[in-house]
Scaffold this active site. Structure first.
Site, short mmCIF file in Angstrom:
data_model
loop_
_atom_site.label_atom_id
_atom_site.label_comp_id
_atom_site.label_asym_id
_atom_site.label_seq_id
_atom_site.Cartn_x
_atom_site.Cartn_y
_atom_site.Cartn_z
N ARG A 41 0.84 -1.21 0.00
CA ARG A 41 0.00 0.00 0.00
C ARG A 41 0.86 1.25 0.00
NH1 ARG A 41 -3.67 -0.33 5.16
NH2 ARG A 41 -1.65 -0.86 6.05
N ASP A 77 6.54 -10.35 8.54
CA ASP A 77 6.52 -9.21 9.45
C ASP A 77 7.96 -8.79 9.66
OD1 ASP A 77 6.38 -7.44 11.58
OD2 ASP A 77 4.89 -8.62 12.67
N TYR A 95 6.99 7.57 17.03
CA TYR A 95 7.21 7.55 15.58
C TYR A 95 8.34 8.50 15.18
CZ TYR A 95 6.03 7.81 10.57
OH TYR A 95 6.06 7.77 9.20
#
Length: 247
Positions: free
Chosen positions: A15, A63, A155
């Site tokens: 994506r 992952d 983040y």
């Protein structure tokens, strides 16, 4: 800036920015490993689009936070296409909260994927990149790593950490002729941006001189340049693709 017959691995490629990068590589002749964690259908769509454009693609589930899974993906890559020439560390997650509300688990999850995942993938493909003619390590960071951002202490920390990682790997790879660079996009029209309230998006746009958000293709074109032979004398750099935002 052909990538003909180059083996390119893109993490988080089902994506958004990762998808655009994978398809851009495929459009320029690369053999592309389309990594995904859970979006199997979307990953296969990306692979089909690459093959329709004349490239070769292989969707691989793993992952990035799982070291064994990434090691297995590297072996699958070599079996299908040979050693990797280009690795794009794109996969990342967010768990956004004000620091006073952030739990240890919120912190740990983002660090494990955004930094731990970069370690795992780079470690799995390091000898490939090191041994390749014009090997390329490309880390996808963010303007948030340069500026910070409200509610994103975890983040921002991980994306800032990629700067030091990139610079260090650039120095360690330099004697082999392979490079390491970092692309730091601004705010991009992806699923992540769609979760931002419209009033906040308007405030962000006021800080962007080009007065628009980036598209994934804006970023993918820069990444393709960095992956190409034309970028062979550039290493250890942070490329800010942010519409002119100051940082």
């Amino acid at each position: 800036m052909s990538l003909e017959n180059r083996t390119c691995v893109v993490t988080g490629a089902s994506r958004g920015i990762g998808r655009a990068i994978a398809e851009e590589f495929g459009n320029h002749g690369a053999n592309v490993v389309v990594n995904y964690r859970s979006s199997e259908g979307e990953a296969h769509e990306v692979a089909e689009a690459i093959e329709e454009s004349g490239g070769a693609a292989l969707p691989v589930q793993a992952d990035v936070a799982d070291e064994a899974a990434i090691e297995a993906m590297a072996e699958t890559t070599r079996e299908a296409f040979g050693p990797a020439d280009v690795l794009v560390n794109n996969a990342g997650v967010t768990v956004d909260k004000k620091f006073e509300n952030m739990s240890r688990e919120d912190w740990k999850r983002v660090v494990e994927v955004n930094l731990g995942g970069v370690f795992n993938a780079t470690n799995a493909y390091f000898e490939d990149i090191k041994s390749a003619d014009d090997g390329r390590l490309i880390n996808i960071s963010s303007v948030v790593g340069q500026q910070g951002n409200y509610g994103q202490a975890n983040y921002a920390t991980t994306k800032s950490g990629l700067f030091g990682f990139t610079r260090t790997l650039a120095l360690e790879l330099a004697s082999t002729g392979s490079t390491a660079n970092c692309v730091a996009p601004g705010f991009v029209e992806t699923d992540m941006l769609e979760t931002v309230p419209e009033r906040v998006q308007e405030k962000i746009l006021q800080r962007v001189p080009l007065d628009r958000f980036a598209t994934p293709d804006d970023v993918a074109g820069i990444v393709r340049f960095v992956a190409s032979e034309d970028a062979s004398y550039m290493t250890g750099q942070i490329l800010a693709v942010n519409g002119g935002m100051e940082w």
